[in-house]
Enzyme design. Structure first.
Site, short mmCIF file in Angstrom:
data_model
loop_
_atom_site.label_atom_id
_atom_site.label_comp_id
_atom_site.label_asym_id
_atom_site.label_seq_id
_atom_site.Cartn_x
_atom_site.Cartn_y
_atom_site.Cartn_z
N LYS A 79 11.28 1.26 -0.05
CA LYS A 79 9.93 1.54 -0.52
C LYS A 79 9.71 3.05 -0.47
CE LYS A 79 5.14 0.12 0.50
NZ LYS A 79 4.28 -0.63 1.42
N SER A 154 1.34 -3.88 -0.85
CA SER A 154 1.76 -2.68 -1.56
C SER A 154 3.28 -2.57 -1.75
CB SER A 154 1.27 -1.44 -0.81
OG SER A 154 1.88 -1.38 0.47
N SER A 178 1.28 -6.00 3.49
CA SER A 178 2.00 -5.37 2.37
C SER A 178 3.46 -5.76 2.23
CB SER A 178 1.90 -3.85 2.48
OG SER A 178 0.66 -3.42 2.00
#
Lengths: 492, 479
Positions: A79, A154, A178
């Site tokens: 990420k 996210s 997330s």
């Protein structure tokens, strides 16, 4: 045979060990998958295939010299919130344009030590603020199961990449769900470790008291494997605790007979998607069938969790994001004086949701409002933590849905942030309490979208939720389901 | 109208640690800009602070020296404001749970002593340094993350002199405890002043004026003299003092407004989530307590009693910890406390100020000084020779006896050798002999001087005088 990019890491390890494939084969398959589908998915912000292949070749060389490491030659996507030396780390924000990280995050060091090949940066909601990946400053990520739908967020890029077979494993971060929510929306396994289990050093902070790094993977065994690699005490993160690690893979016995699973009634609310409710109920029944003992528990302060979360997380974020000012790195818009420069830089380069949360966080910390919001939220946080402690007095782990609904269409939630925030109701309490939770696929909705099952455990009891999730997973076939686009990605 | 002045000081002290407070970068001064930096002290994304325990120890030791209550539990907080020299745009500081609460400092003013209460002592990080060029500005972050201890006094100082005395006494304590380098030129000690005036008969403090970023004690004194005059001027003319923050310009000798109360920062303090609260056990605090040195005031009193020194000597000798250590070591070896003090108070301090160096750079050892005192007491050397040897010891070190032998400075005390010089002096100066015998006793001093000259200063003056007197008084002219 399925292409290598569609296999879980532990199976790839087996093939590598048996000499049935090389790291170069794996990395090549992953890269060609990215090339085939990522223009439709948008999971990657950036990847360096050439470099990854070079590392893969070096890994194969090491293996031929007798080297054995848990992730030797396995490509891992990260990420965009994790720092990797010499690489950009943009948090999907334009304000970090031009920033090259001078250091490796703790988890990146651990991945390297385990032999992993760092593949690329995965898309996300800007600064991990969002539940859809619509808040990426660069591009939205699309749900591999239906590209009209959001992948969740996210860590939407991490989940979509694994789901679309563009990655064999990825790391995400979970501040209020997330990791678990996008894993659920995309049909992957996502683990949020206990706060303090994995070092946050090098993880760009959103909300420091809530953030944790965790794996987004194909199955529970891979989650255990990656957790073994990234977990552990880091003396340079004072919130990382020095508690011995379990050999998580060894706890995956498939046996949960006698395990007491608590069903929190507050997690089955009116207005929930009936598909989700029924699927999760079926999963609970399955666990009972496997020998788990079901008990009803109460988490009476759940209704306050979303409000508490959006006060504490935004308060911390308002300070954490103050450093993005154009002075030392990233984007800068010159101004008459420093204040003017900050204003122009931040106004021009931060997205709306990020600004909204900075403003909210600044407000709740302001003189005159601090006691009313921040202090009260901290008190309520203690009550939420106590709820879990009480519940774990009567059960070993909790079993619940991850989200009240499945994935939804882009723009469907309109521009009502409150509506969006309410979708976090079943995930944020776990972060507020600092405990661990995992999402495993447990079914499909009528419209063909994945549904996740959440198993929540007490602090530092990851082995327990991994064991329960693994037993359930092995008794079902949901984790083997692949979206149509995975065929295009080279799964045939 | 007469006013009562209330001054409080917030003193920022850079601590003497090897590394910075949150990272491993060296804590030092004078490096090229932006060389002692890393992701942590630059506030890079994802960087986390990791507390330097030595900084905590120095803060607690300071609290112990000042009689503070050491809090078993303390924590750090974030203080938010935007400024280019601040890497994270929040400063990690301590808001409501500092390491030390309370305490006091004794200061000397107008020959008397006054006790000034300390409010609190906390630990925070220093910021970088803005540098302004002609067309642009830059920031040097070498200083960012230097451990900075803040000592807050109660507003009990009543004059610029008291503020000066407070800072002087505080610096002495800090140097005694080895807490800080205490170098003002390098910004090791800086302070913010608050100052208010009220009518003599009022119990309520007046509106507070803050003066920021003072870096010399003299500047503190001057700015207060100016500020008090300014405020009296306003009050005497029926004006009202508004709470505000001002800055001092050392060149013009004026303070000017920086910001008013309406523009005061809302620092939005909240607990620092990246650091755990610090819990100190009583064992840890006891261990730190056992390491604290005797304080200057205590040592001064002890010197007066134990070594029988005048208050004045004791005060000077204890003004500096190294000097006091030097004295005490020499005095203990010698046993002649006053003689050792005299040597240090006169020749040694004179030499140090002449050379502009500190006691740490001096070549003479306490053992050598004790030996020198002993040689004088034993009459092995006379004072002029001793002074010569002392000078050599200051400049090059060595052993007094060896220097004495090497330079032939031993005193001549045996009567046969003395008599040779005495006879020559008497025969060369018959008029002085006559003067003495006619009652001009002062001629004796002249003749002693002649003996010293003839002996190249080595004759024992007392022995020379006795021999001269014996001959002059007996009527034996020696010729």
């Amino acid at each position: 045979m399925r292409s290598l990019n569609a296999l879980p890491v532990h199976e790839l390890n087996q093939l590598l060990q048996n000499g049935e494939c090389s790291s170069v084969d794996i990395v090549s398959d992953v890269i060609s998958a990215i090339e085939r589908v990522d223009d439709r998915i948008g999971a990657y912000l950036d990847y360096d295939g050439e470099h990854a292949l070079k590392e893969a070749r070096a890994s194969d060389e090491r293996r031929s010299n007798g080297c054995q490491l848990p992730l030797l030659g396995i490509p891992v996507g990260l990420k965009d919130v994790l720092n990797v030396r010499g690489m950009a780390c943009g948090c999907a924000s334009r304000i970090l344009e031009g920033y090259t990280s001078p250091y490796d995050a703790y988890v990146v060091t651990r991945l390297r030590e385990a032999g992993a090949v760092i593949l690329g940066r995965l898309n996300m909601d800007e600064f991990a603020m969002g539940s859809t990946n619509e808040n990426s400053a660069y591009k939205p990520t699309r749900n591999p199961w239906n590209q009209d739908y959001v992948p969740g967020g996210s860590s939407g890029g991490s989940a979509a990449a694994v789901s679309a077979c563009e990655a064999v494993a990825a790391l995400g971060s979970d501040t209020g769900g997330s990791i678990r929510q996008p894993a659920s929306f995309c049909g992957c396994v996502g683990l949020k470790p206990t706060y303090g289990r994995v070092s946050r050093r090098g993880l760009t902070a959103f909300a420091s008291s809530l953030d944790q790094v965790g794996p987004v993977v194909r199955d529970v065994r891979d989650a255990a494997l990656l957790l073994e690699v990234i977990a552990g005490h880091d003396r340079f993160d004072s919130t990382s605790l020095n508690i011995p690690l379990s050999s998580y893979r060894d706890t995956l016995t498939g046996d949960i007979s006698g395990m007491k699973l608590g069903i929190p009634k507050e997690y089955f609310i009116d207005g929930m998607d009936p598909d989700v409710k029924k699927t999760v109920q079926d999963a609970i029944d399955k666990c009972a069938e496997l020998g788990a003992e079901l008990v009803d528990v109460e988490l009476p302060h759940t209704e306050y969790a979303v409000a508490v979360y959006y006060i504490i997380a935004t308060a911390e974020a308002s300070a954490n994001l103050a450093r993005f000012d154009g002075v030392r790195y990233g984007a800068r818009v010159d101004g008459r004086d420093p204040l003017d420069m900050y204003g122009k830089t931040r106004a021009g380069y931060l997205g709306d949701e990020v600004k909204r949360r900075i403003i909210l966080g600044t407000y709740v910390l302001s003189s005159g409002y601090y006691d009313e919001y921040y202090i009260r939220a901290q008190k309520a946080r203690t009550l939420i933590r106590n709820d879990f402690e009480n519940a774990f007095g009567t059960c070993d782990a909790l079993i619940a849905p991850v989200t009240p609904t499945t994935s939804f269409r882009f723009g469907e939630k309109g521009d009502d942030p409150l509506q969006m925030y309410l979708g976090d109701i079943f995930t944020v309490p776990v972060n507020l309490a600092g405990i661990c939770g995992i999402s495993v696929p447990c079914g499909m909705s009528g419209s063909g979208l994945p549904i996740g099952l959440q198993i929540i455990g007490p602090a530092f009891k990851e082995e327990r939720i991994l064991r329960a999730a693994h037993a359930y997973e092995q008794a079902t076939d949901w984790h083997n389901q692949k979206p149509e686009i995975a065929r295009t990605a080279g799964m045939s | 109208m007469k006013y009562k002045v209330s001054i409080g000081l917030e003193t920022h002290v850079q601590l003497k640690t090897r590394s910075k407070i949150w990272c491993g970068c060296p804590n030092r001064f004078g490096q090229p800009a932006n060389t002692d930096i890393c992701p942590v002290c630059l506030g890079y994304p994802g960087a986390l602070p990791s507390l330097n325990r030595e900084a905590v120890r120095l803060t607690v030791v300071t609290g112990l020296m000042l009689g503070s209550t050491i809090n078993r539990r303390s924590k750090f907080d974030r203080k938010s404001y935007f400024y280019p020299d601040m890497p994270k745009n929040y400063q990690i500081s301590q808001y409501d749970e500092p390491f030390c609460t309370g305490g006091h400092l004794n200061i000397n003013v107008n020959g008397g002593s006054k006790r000034v209460e300390i409010t609190r002592i906390h630990l925070e990080e220093d910021v970088g340094k803005s540098i302004h060029f002609e067309q642009s500005s830059g920031v040097d972050f070498n200083r960012a993350g230097t451990p900075l201890m803040e000592i807050v006094s109660e507003p009990e100082l009543e004059s610029p002199d008291e503020a000066f005395a407070y800072l002087t006494a505080l610096k002495q304590v800090l140097l005694y405890g080895d807490i800080s380098e205490g170098n003002l030129e390098e910004g090791n000690i800086r302070c913010d002043i608050n100052c208010s005036l009220r009518p003599m008969d009022s119990d309520v403090l007046g509106s507070k004026i803050e003066i920021k970023n003072m870096n010399t004690f003299r500047g503190v004194h001057r700015s207060l003299v100016y500020e008090i005059k300014r405020q009296i001027g306003i009050l005497d003319n029926g004006g009202v003092i508004q709470q505000e923050t001002r800055r001092w310009d050392d060149d013009s000798g004026l303070t000017s407004i920086m910001r008013t109360k309406e523009h005061a920062h809302d620092y939005r303090y909240f607990p620092e989530p990246d650091l755990m609260p610090i819990v100190l056990t009583s064992e840890e605090i006891d261990a730190m307590r056992s390491a604290i040195p005797e304080l200057p005031a205590d040592r001064r009193n002890r010197f007066a009693v134990e070594y029988g020194l005048p208050e004045y000597d004791a005060g000077i000798l204890t003004s500096d910890r190294d000097l006091a250590d030097f004295y005490e070591a020499a005095a203990k070896i010698s046993g002649n406390y006053k003689a050792v003090s005299n040597w240090i108070m006169t020749d040694m301090l004179h030499y140090l100020s002449e050379e502009g160096i500190g006691i740490d750079k001096i070549k003479i050892t306490p053992e050598a000084l004790a030996e020198l005192v002993d040689l004088v007491v034993q009459n092995t050397i006379n004072m002029p020779a001793a002074k010569k040897i002392f000078r050599i010891l200051l400049e090059s070190g060595g052993k007094p006896t060896a220097i004495m032998e090497d330079k032939g400075l031993a005193q001549i005390s045996d009567s046969d050798s003395i008599d040779v010089f005495v006879e020559e002096a008497l025969s060369s100066h018959p008029s002085s002999v006559a003067d003495y015998r006619s009652g001009k006793k002062a001629a004796l001093q002249f003749l002693v001087g002649q003996v010293m000259r003839l002996s190249k200063g080595k004759a024992n003056p007392r022995a020379a005088m006795e021999s001269l007197k014996r001959r002059l008084d007996s009527g034996d002219p020696g010729n």
